[in-house]
Scaffold this motif. Structure first.
Motif, short mmCIF file in Angstrom:
data_model
loop_
_atom_site.label_atom_id
_atom_site.label_comp_id
_atom_site.label_asym_id
_atom_site.label_seq_id
_atom_site.Cartn_x
_atom_site.Cartn_y
_atom_site.Cartn_z
N LEU A 29 0.83 -1.20 0.00
CA LEU A 29 0.00 0.00 0.00
C LEU A 29 0.87 1.26 0.00
CD1 LEU A 29 -2.70 1.55 0.40
CD2 LEU A 29 -2.42 1.17 2.86
N VAL A 30 1.79 1.33 0.95
CA VAL A 30 2.63 2.52 1.11
C VAL A 30 3.84 2.47 0.18
CG1 VAL A 30 3.93 3.93 2.75
CG2 VAL A 30 1.85 2.76 3.48
N GLY A 31 4.34 1.26 -0.06
CA GLY A 31 5.55 1.14 -0.87
C GLY A 31 5.31 1.34 -2.35
N VAL A 32 4.12 0.97 -2.85
CA VAL A 32 3.85 1.04 -4.29
C VAL A 32 2.59 1.83 -4.61
CG1 VAL A 32 3.48 -0.26 -6.41
CG2 VAL A 32 5.02 -1.16 -4.67
N MET A 33 1.45 1.42 -4.04
CA MET A 33 0.18 2.01 -4.47
C MET A 33 0.16 3.53 -4.31
SD MET A 33 -3.74 1.32 -3.20
CE MET A 33 -4.05 -0.16 -4.17
N ASP A 34 0.65 4.02 -3.19
CA ASP A 34 0.64 5.47 -2.99
C ASP A 34 1.49 6.21 -4.02
OD1 ASP A 34 -1.00 5.03 -0.89
OD2 ASP A 34 0.44 5.53 0.67
N LYS A 35 2.51 5.53 -4.56
CA LYS A 35 3.39 6.17 -5.56
C LYS A 35 2.64 6.45 -6.86
CE LYS A 35 6.82 5.54 -2.73
NZ LYS A 35 6.24 4.57 -1.79
N ILE A 36 1.53 5.76 -7.07
CA ILE A 36 0.76 6.00 -8.29
C ILE A 36 0.27 7.44 -8.33
CG2 ILE A 36 -1.35 5.33 -9.53
CD1 ILE A 36 -0.85 2.46 -8.47
N GLY A 37 -0.04 8.01 -7.16
CA GLY A 37 -0.46 9.40 -7.12
C GLY A 37 0.63 10.35 -7.58
N THR A 38 1.83 10.20 -7.05
CA THR A 38 2.93 11.10 -7.44
C THR A 38 3.41 10.81 -8.85
OG1 THR A 38 4.39 9.61 -6.20
CG2 THR A 38 3.70 11.64 -5.11
N PHE A 39 3.41 9.54 -9.24
CA PHE A 39 3.75 9.20 -10.62
C PHE A 39 2.79 9.86 -11.60
CE2 PHE A 39 2.17 6.42 -14.05
CZ PHE A 39 3.28 6.40 -14.88
N ALA A 40 1.50 9.82 -11.28
CA ALA A 40 0.49 10.36 -12.19
C ALA A 40 0.59 11.88 -12.30
CB ALA A 40 -0.90 9.95 -11.72
N ILE A 41 1.03 12.54 -11.24
CA ILE A 41 1.26 13.99 -11.34
C ILE A 41 2.32 14.27 -12.40
CG2 ILE A 41 2.16 16.02 -10.15
CD1 ILE A 41 0.87 14.94 -7.60
#
Length: 521
Positions: free
Chosen positions: A261-273
């Motif tokens: 959750l914290v290691g990968v999924m949350d990065k989708i938000g910053t990646f998408a920016i």
């Protein structure tokens, strides 16, 4: 090998694997675990293949290894996959953390009264949907998987989590993310209308060398569309003040799931920016950059202060992640080559460090039967190896020199200082606070007077097992290796960052700092 469809394989393999594992009878948990682990290893091989065939040259196409298949001809839609340097490093992170998470949950599920095959099927479904968001080549395809990944995570938290509030945490996570996704859907439709019916990302931003199909003038429309996307991504990241779902979800989720959750999924938000918000709405990105940086700085300080007061290990680690995402936000919206490169590097290194930290906390909680800090004390006396790994993970979390997150944090602060000195100086206070909460956490659990109750528990006298050593070793090695030699990651990240920053027209300044090969020269 260059003709092999690695990107399609990265998406299809875990999704088919999830179906296969779900069909395993509940009475055969080992078979389900073995198949899930085998599928995740196969995905890692495909990710390595994509990395080996990736062109790291500065003159390489922005989006590489593009695959396109007919989807909805009436709308001129295709299933398009593509990868750039930012997506590549996050795909590799996902491919590394998933088998580690499977191994971390290998024994923990035996005591649960839930289906083991269903759990590992959900893990693979989560992996497949996350990989699809990194590889999606059109906005609608990204949105579909951006929402789809909520489903497996909801059940992983609500059905397999711990604590009396796990259902509350699962629902809160789902509703927050769904709300952001619905706002983004309106913005996606707005992009389709404004571009004359185009969803293909490369066509929208002109990444294929042609004129951008989405050439919006600065003004209200671009601002509203930017905010529609940014809200969804800020919730997913999560940025302050949209962060409140993460401590609940991270605290309730199984440790292996929290690592994903914290290691990968949350990065989708910053990646998408980086992938969508900046190149599609460059003028709006500049307009709202001061607000985004303000949110990020507040998040750094607020989350660090709240982390100091936490009594639960998993919630503490979740709050540290909110602070770290603040650094990523500062790096992105400072709009310098060094800060943005550091921000993307931070996404990877934070995944390594926090993934390891959550997994170690899970090992402690499985032995003690509790994640409350007060239930420990002096544990290092009988768990020296576990305590050593815990200390390394903590030091990486506070970005100690010699660990991978230090390089990321250094680039973010150095690049930000060249254009916004007050923000860089204030952000450094987060480093001081990080030292406080990490050292306090380690002191209370591993050092000091030993809790007498620990001597009554055989599990608290069992140090790292062979399985546990096998799953923490790759993360330990990666944290140390990239702490001293981050160049392989920077080589992949820099060209994509340069392409992105060209859209906001602030890709470099005279005072900016060099990274990568320029620094070597």
């Amino acid at each position: 090998m260059n003709d092999f469809p690695f990107l399609s394989a990265l998406v299809i393999t875990p999704l088919l694997g999830a179906i296969l594992v779900a069909c395993v009878p509940r009475a055969k948990p080992f078979q389900a675990k073995a198949i899930a682990l085998g599928v995740s290893v196969l995905v890692a091989i495909f990710a390595a293949g994509a990395a080996l065939t990736f062109d790291y040259g500065s003159d390489a196409p922005w989006l590489q290894q593009v695959e396109s298949y007919p989807w909805i001809p009436a709308w001129d839609l295709s299933l398009t996959w593509g990868i750039d340097g930012i997506a590549l490093v996050l795909v590799l992170l996902t491919a590394l953390l998933t088998p580690i998470a499977i191994l971390a949950a290998w024994r923990d599920l035996n005591s649960l009264h839930r289906s083991v095959p269903a759990f590992f099927a959900l893990i693979l479904a989560l992996q497949g949907t996350m990989l699809a968001t990194f590889l999606a080549g059109n906005v609608l395809l990204f949105y579909i998987f951006f929402e789809a990944m909520l489903v497996p995570m909801y059940f992983l938290i609500g059905s397999y989590g711990s604590g009396p509030r796990r259902q509350y945490a699962a629902v809160k996570f789902f509703l927050y993310s769904l709300l952001g996704g619905l706002v983004m859907l309106v913005a996606v439709i707005g992009v389709w209308v404004a571009s004359g019916g185009v969803f293909d990302w490369a066509t929208l931003v002109g990444a294929d060398g042609a004129d951008p199909a989405l050439a919006l003038e600065a003004g209200a429309l671009q601002n509203w569309l930017f905010l529609g996307f940014f809200l969804a991504f800020a919730i997913k990241a999560p940025f302050f003040p949209f962060h409140t779902w993460l401590p609940d979800a991270g605290g309730a989720a199984p440790a292996a799931v929290a690592a994903l959750l914290v290691g990968v999924m949350d990065k989708i938000g910053t990646f998408a920016i980086m992938r969508y918000a900046l190149p599609m709405f460059p003028d709006a990105a500049q307009t709202f950059a001061p607000w985004a940086i303000g949110m990020a700085v507040i998040g750094i300080l607020y989350a660090a202060l709240v982390a100091i007061g936490q009594t639960d290990l998993k919630r503490l680690v979740a709050y540290t992640s909110i602070a770290h995402f603040g650094f990523i936000g500062v790096g992105i919206f400072a709009f310098t080559q060094a800060s943005a490169t550091g921000a993307v590097l931070y996404m990877v290194n934070h995944g390594l460090a926090t993934g390891l930290l959550f997994i170690v906390v899970g090992m402690l909680a499985a032995r003690r039967g509790s994640s409350l800090i007060a239930d420990y004390g002096g544990a290092a006396k009988t768990l020296p190896l576990l305590a050593g790994v815990f200390l390394l993970a903590g030091m990486a979390s506070l970005a100690l020199p010699g660990t991978a997150p230090f390089v990321s944090e250094f680039l973010v602060l150095l690049g930000t200082f060249s254009v916004n000195q007050p923000v860089a100086v204030i952000s450094t206070l987060g480093i001081v606070l990080a030292a406080a909460y990490v050292l306090w956490m380690y002191q209370r659990t591993m050092q000091g007077d030993r809790n007498p109750k620990l001597d009554q528990m055989k599990a608290m006298k069992r140090d790292l097992t062979v399985r546990e050593k096998a799953l923490v070793t790759p993360l330990v090695v990666a944290i140390i290796f990239f702490g001293f030699y981050p160049q392989p990651l920077i080589n992949a990240i820099e060209p994509a960052v340069e392409n992105t920053l060209q859209y906001v027209q602030l890709d470099s300044t005279p005072d900016d700092v060099a990274t990568g090969d320029e620094a070597d020269e």
